[in-house]
Scaffold this motif. Structure first.
Motif, PDB file in Angstrom:
ATOM      1  N   GLN A   1     -73.210  65.139 -84.516  1.00 49.13           N
ATOM      2  CA  GLN A   1     -73.696  66.435 -83.598  1.00 49.13           C
ATOM      3  C   GLN A   1     -74.513  65.625 -82.515  1.00 49.13           C
ATOM      4  O   GLN A   1     -74.643  66.707 -81.586  1.00 49.13           O
ATOM      5  CB  GLN A   1     -74.280  67.192 -84.468  1.00 49.13           C
ATOM      6  CG  GLN A   1     -73.533  67.906 -85.658  1.00 49.13           C
ATOM      7  CD  GLN A   1     -74.521  68.812 -86.462  1.00 49.13           C
ATOM      8  OE1 GLN A   1     -75.613  69.090 -86.090  1.00 49.13           O
ATOM      9  NE2 GLN A   1     -74.244  69.160 -87.797  1.00 49.13           N
ATOM     10  N   LEU A   2     -74.794  64.477 -82.366  1.00 48.03           N
ATOM     11  CA  LEU A   2     -75.851  63.854 -81.413  1.00 48.03           C
ATOM     12  C   LEU A   2     -75.175  63.888 -80.194  1.00 48.03           C
ATOM     13  O   LEU A   2     -73.494  63.461 -79.973  1.00 48.03           O
ATOM     14  CB  LEU A   2     -76.138  62.575 -81.748  1.00 48.03           C
ATOM     15  CG  LEU A   2     -77.054  62.239 -83.027  1.00 48.03           C
ATOM     16  CD1 LEU A   2     -77.455  60.933 -83.232  1.00 48.03           C
ATOM     17  CD2 LEU A   2     -78.318  63.208 -82.854  1.00 48.03           C
TER      18      LEU A   2
ATOM     19  N   GLN B   1     -78.318  61.210 -76.832  1.00 52.77           N
ATOM     20  CA  GLN B   1     -78.981  60.879 -77.975  1.00 52.77           C
ATOM     21  C   GLN B   1     -78.560  59.740 -78.690  1.00 52.77           C
ATOM     22  O   GLN B   1     -79.395  58.977 -79.314  1.00 52.77           O
ATOM     23  CB  GLN B   1     -79.045  62.345 -78.848  1.00 52.77           C
ATOM     24  CG  GLN B   1     -79.639  63.554 -78.264  1.00 52.77           C
ATOM     25  CD  GLN B   1     -79.273  64.610 -79.093  1.00 52.77           C
ATOM     26  OE1 GLN B   1     -78.180  64.916 -79.483  1.00 52.77           O
ATOM     27  NE2 GLN B   1     -80.153  65.509 -79.096  1.00 52.77           N
ATOM     28  N   ARG B   2     -77.346  59.526 -78.774  1.00 49.91           N
ATOM     29  CA  ARG B   2     -76.685  58.015 -79.508  1.00 49.91           C
ATOM     30  C   ARG B   2     -77.398  57.182 -78.871  1.00 49.91           C
ATOM     31  O   ARG B   2     -77.864  56.052 -79.415  1.00 49.91           O
ATOM     32  CB  ARG B   2     -75.231  58.358 -79.389  1.00 49.91           C
ATOM     33  CG  ARG B   2     -74.571  59.397 -80.167  1.00 49.91           C
ATOM     34  CD  ARG B   2     -73.076  59.109 -80.507  1.00 49.91           C
ATOM     35  NE  ARG B   2     -72.382  59.280 -79.157  1.00 49.91           N
ATOM     36  CZ  ARG B   2     -71.806  60.233 -79.055  1.00 49.91           C
ATOM     37  NH1 ARG B   2     -71.975  61.537 -79.553  1.00 49.91           N
ATOM     38  NH2 ARG B   2     -71.116  60.115 -77.702  1.00 49.91           N
TER      39      ARG B   2
ATOM     40  N   GLU C   1     -78.089  60.499 -96.690  1.00 50.90           N
ATOM     41  CA  GLU C   1     -76.805  60.940 -96.397  1.00 50.90           C
ATOM     42  C   GLU C   1     -76.748  62.278 -95.654  1.00 50.90           C
ATOM     43  O   GLU C   1     -75.745  62.367 -94.825  1.00 50.90           O
ATOM     44  CB  GLU C   1     -76.305  61.135 -97.940  1.00 50.90           C
ATOM     45  CG  GLU C   1     -76.019  60.010 -98.667  1.00 50.90           C
ATOM     46  CD  GLU C   1     -74.950  59.155 -98.162  1.00 50.90           C
ATOM     47  OE1 GLU C   1     -74.031  59.381 -97.215  1.00 50.90           O
ATOM     48  OE2 GLU C   1     -75.155  57.603 -98.407  1.00 50.90           O
ATOM     49  N   ARG C   2     -77.471  63.368 -95.738  1.00 51.03           N
ATOM     50  CA  ARG C   2     -77.638  64.393 -95.136  1.00 51.03           C
ATOM     51  C   ARG C   2     -78.047  63.931 -93.563  1.00 51.03           C
ATOM     52  O   ARG C   2     -77.312  64.543 -92.562  1.00 51.03           O
ATOM     53  CB  ARG C   2     -78.744  65.342 -95.504  1.00 51.03           C
ATOM     54  CG  ARG C   2     -78.381  66.125 -96.850  1.00 51.03           C
ATOM     55  CD  ARG C   2     -79.397  67.299 -97.114  1.00 51.03           C
ATOM     56  NE  ARG C   2     -80.690  66.946 -97.074  1.00 51.03           N
ATOM     57  CZ  ARG C   2     -81.159  66.497 -98.368  1.00 51.03           C
ATOM     58  NH1 ARG C   2     -80.436  66.526 -99.520  1.00 51.03           N
ATOM     59  NH2 ARG C   2     -82.663  66.291 -98.310  1.00 51.03           N
ATOM     60  N   TRP C   3     -78.840  63.112 -93.515  1.00 46.47           N
ATOM     61  CA  TRP C   3     -78.972  62.687 -92.114  1.00 46.47           C
ATOM     62  C   TRP C   3     -77.803  62.043 -91.461  1.00 46.47           C
ATOM     63  O   TRP C   3     -77.377  62.118 -90.287  1.00 46.47           O
ATOM     64  CB  TRP C   3     -80.388  61.713 -92.104  1.00 46.47           C
ATOM     65  CG  TRP C   3     -80.791  61.014 -90.589  1.00 46.47           C
ATOM     66  CD1 TRP C   3     -81.579  61.862 -89.815  1.00 46.47           C
ATOM     67  CD2 TRP C   3     -80.308  59.948 -90.251  1.00 46.47           C
ATOM     68  NE1 TRP C   3     -81.664  60.947 -88.815  1.00 46.47           N
ATOM     69  CE2 TRP C   3     -80.936  59.793 -88.993  1.00 46.47           C
ATOM     70  CE3 TRP C   3     -79.681  58.589 -90.529  1.00 46.47           C
ATOM     71  CZ2 TRP C   3     -80.928  58.682 -88.196  1.00 46.47           C
ATOM     72  CZ3 TRP C   3     -79.767  57.667 -89.809  1.00 46.47           C
ATOM     73  CH2 TRP C   3     -80.161  57.592 -88.522  1.00 46.47           C
TER      74      TRP C   3
ATOM     75  N   GLY D   1     -74.732  62.478 -91.926  1.00 47.36           N
ATOM     76  CA  GLY D   1     -73.914  63.829 -91.742  1.00 47.36           C
ATOM     77  C   GLY D   1     -74.091  64.684 -90.469  1.00 47.36           C
ATOM     78  O   GLY D   1     -73.262  65.178 -89.808  1.00 47.36           O
ATOM     79  N   GLN D   2     -75.350  64.267 -89.970  1.00 45.48           N
ATOM     80  CA  GLN D   2     -75.860  65.151 -88.716  1.00 45.48           C
ATOM     81  C   GLN D   2     -75.589  64.170 -87.432  1.00 45.48           C
ATOM     82  O   GLN D   2     -75.944  64.636 -86.286  1.00 45.48           O
ATOM     83  CB  GLN D   2     -77.137  65.330 -88.823  1.00 45.48           C
ATOM     84  CG  GLN D   2     -77.520  66.621 -89.882  1.00 45.48           C
ATOM     85  CD  GLN D   2     -78.929  66.816 -90.166  1.00 45.48           C
ATOM     86  OE1 GLN D   2     -79.710  66.324 -89.499  1.00 45.48           O
ATOM     87  NE2 GLN D   2     -79.516  67.829 -90.920  1.00 45.48           N
ATOM     88  N   LEU D   3     -75.457  62.944 -87.634  1.00 50.30           N
ATOM     89  CA  LEU D   3     -75.265  61.935 -86.421  1.00 50.30           C
ATOM     90  C   LEU D   3     -74.005  62.394 -85.658  1.00 50.30           C
ATOM     91  O   LEU D   3     -73.930  62.208 -84.565  1.00 50.30           O
ATOM     92  CB  LEU D   3     -74.898  60.547 -86.909  1.00 50.30           C
ATOM     93  CG  LEU D   3     -76.275  60.015 -87.685  1.00 50.30           C
ATOM     94  CD1 LEU D   3     -75.792  58.568 -88.069  1.00 50.30           C
ATOM     95  CD2 LEU D   3     -77.477  60.119 -86.637  1.00 50.30           C
TER      96      LEU D   3
END
Length: 319
Positions: free
Chosen positions: A15-16, A20-21, A7-9, A11-13
């Motif tokens: 910001q890509l 990067q996406r 879930e933390r990972w 949430g950081q998507l």
């Protein structure tokens, strides 16, 4: 990965960056496609006995490249649903559905290889592995009014390392006029509901013995068989006690009420037009192309996952 860390990972998507996406999707796409393929295969059939010793006692034993693996209680050997099928040991499973989509579009070998990203030899091998069992997806029998007629294709030894005749230049033509032993005979039988059977009984004109061997098992006893005036059909129908009507095409008779062979001749025309895009096919692969055309005819198989199930012998229920 544990749930909280995942879930933390996630949430950081947000910001890509765009690049990067793009890289992340490129990494995840093969895994997602592999999951799709494995879901189709595992859902197509469940093994009831061991493929090695045919014993009924099985239990789950991990996974093999995304597929459920089973172990036999009797012999101890492991296997998957693909074991013993033409698709066993084929690689790059994540690309199978994309490739089957190209087959449904009737894309030639090299173009399909370039589109999917595999070698042309892999593309050719996949084509015939996928068609090996799916060509047997046929109706139970022909009912009502059934038409039968032959089409003839010049025999081809394309790709053969040992030919029994001199090579023809760019396909060439037969040495003699008319139907000879240089032509492959394709016998097509089709009823008015669109159910179709096709056979490659041999070379040259069809014989009554070939009709008894191939045509008789697929005809309902109450069928009305409609053909041209070829004597082999008349003799076959008399010996098999099948009601038979014919039209004499040489004398210009094409339709006599409901008696005609235009349905099967239309199928011949569509098959020839479709086959022309492949620039000639080897005679030994002709049954595979007949099965491929039957799968496409009338949109009977229109989705890659349905064709994949047929390739492992889990045929479409709708005929």
């Amino acid at each position: 990965m544990k749930a909280q860390a995942f879930e933390r990972w996630l949430g950081q998507l947000v910001q890509l960056s765009r690049e990067q996406r793009r890289r992340l999707l490129a990494i995840l796409s093969p895994a997602v496609e592999l999951d799709r393929v494995c879901a189709v295969i595992d859902g197509a059939r469940k093994p009831h006995c061991c493929v090695h010793c045919c014993a009924p006692g099985l239990y789950r034993h991990g996974r093999d490249r995304g597929l459920q693996r089973y172990r036999c209680r009797s012999c101890g050997k492991t296997f998957t649903v693909l074991s013993g099928t033409p698709l066993a040991r084929l690689r790059h499973r994540a690309k199978w559905l994309d490739y089957l989509g190209k087959m449904l579009d009737s894309i030639p070998v090299r173009r399909a290889a370039d589109a999917v990203g595999v070698h042309r030899n892999t593309s050719f091998r996949w084509r015939h592995r996928f068609l090996h069992l799916s060509k047997h997806d046929r109706p139970d029998s022909l009912n009502g009014i059934a038409e039968a007629d032959e089409l003839f294709l010049l025999e081809s030894q394309k790709g053969s390392r040992c030919m029994d005749r001199p090579a023809r230049k760019r396909g060439g033509v037969a040495g003699k006029r008319g139907i000879t032993k240089e032509h492959d005979c394709v016998l097509v039988a089709r009823d008015r509901e669109g159910r179709t059977f096709d056979f490659v009984p041999g070379r040259g004109a069809v014989t009554k013995a070939q009709l008894h061997q191939h045509l008789l098992p697929v005809l309902d006893q109450d069928v009305l068989l409609v053909t041209d005036a070829h004597a082999a059909y008349r003799i076959f129908a008399k010996e098999a006690c099948i009601t038979h009507e014919s039209v004499n095409l040489r004398q210009g008779e094409r339709v006599r009420g409901a008696v005609h062979v235009q349905n099967v001749n239309g199928y011949h025309r569509r098959f020839r037009q479709w086959l022309a895009r492949f620039n000639g096919v080897a005679s030994r692969y002709l049954p595979n192309y007949l099965g491929w055309r039957w799968a496409l005819d009338g949109g009977r198989i229109g989705e890659p996952d349905v064709l994949l199930r047929a390739a492992i012998g889990a045929f479409n229920i709708k005929r």
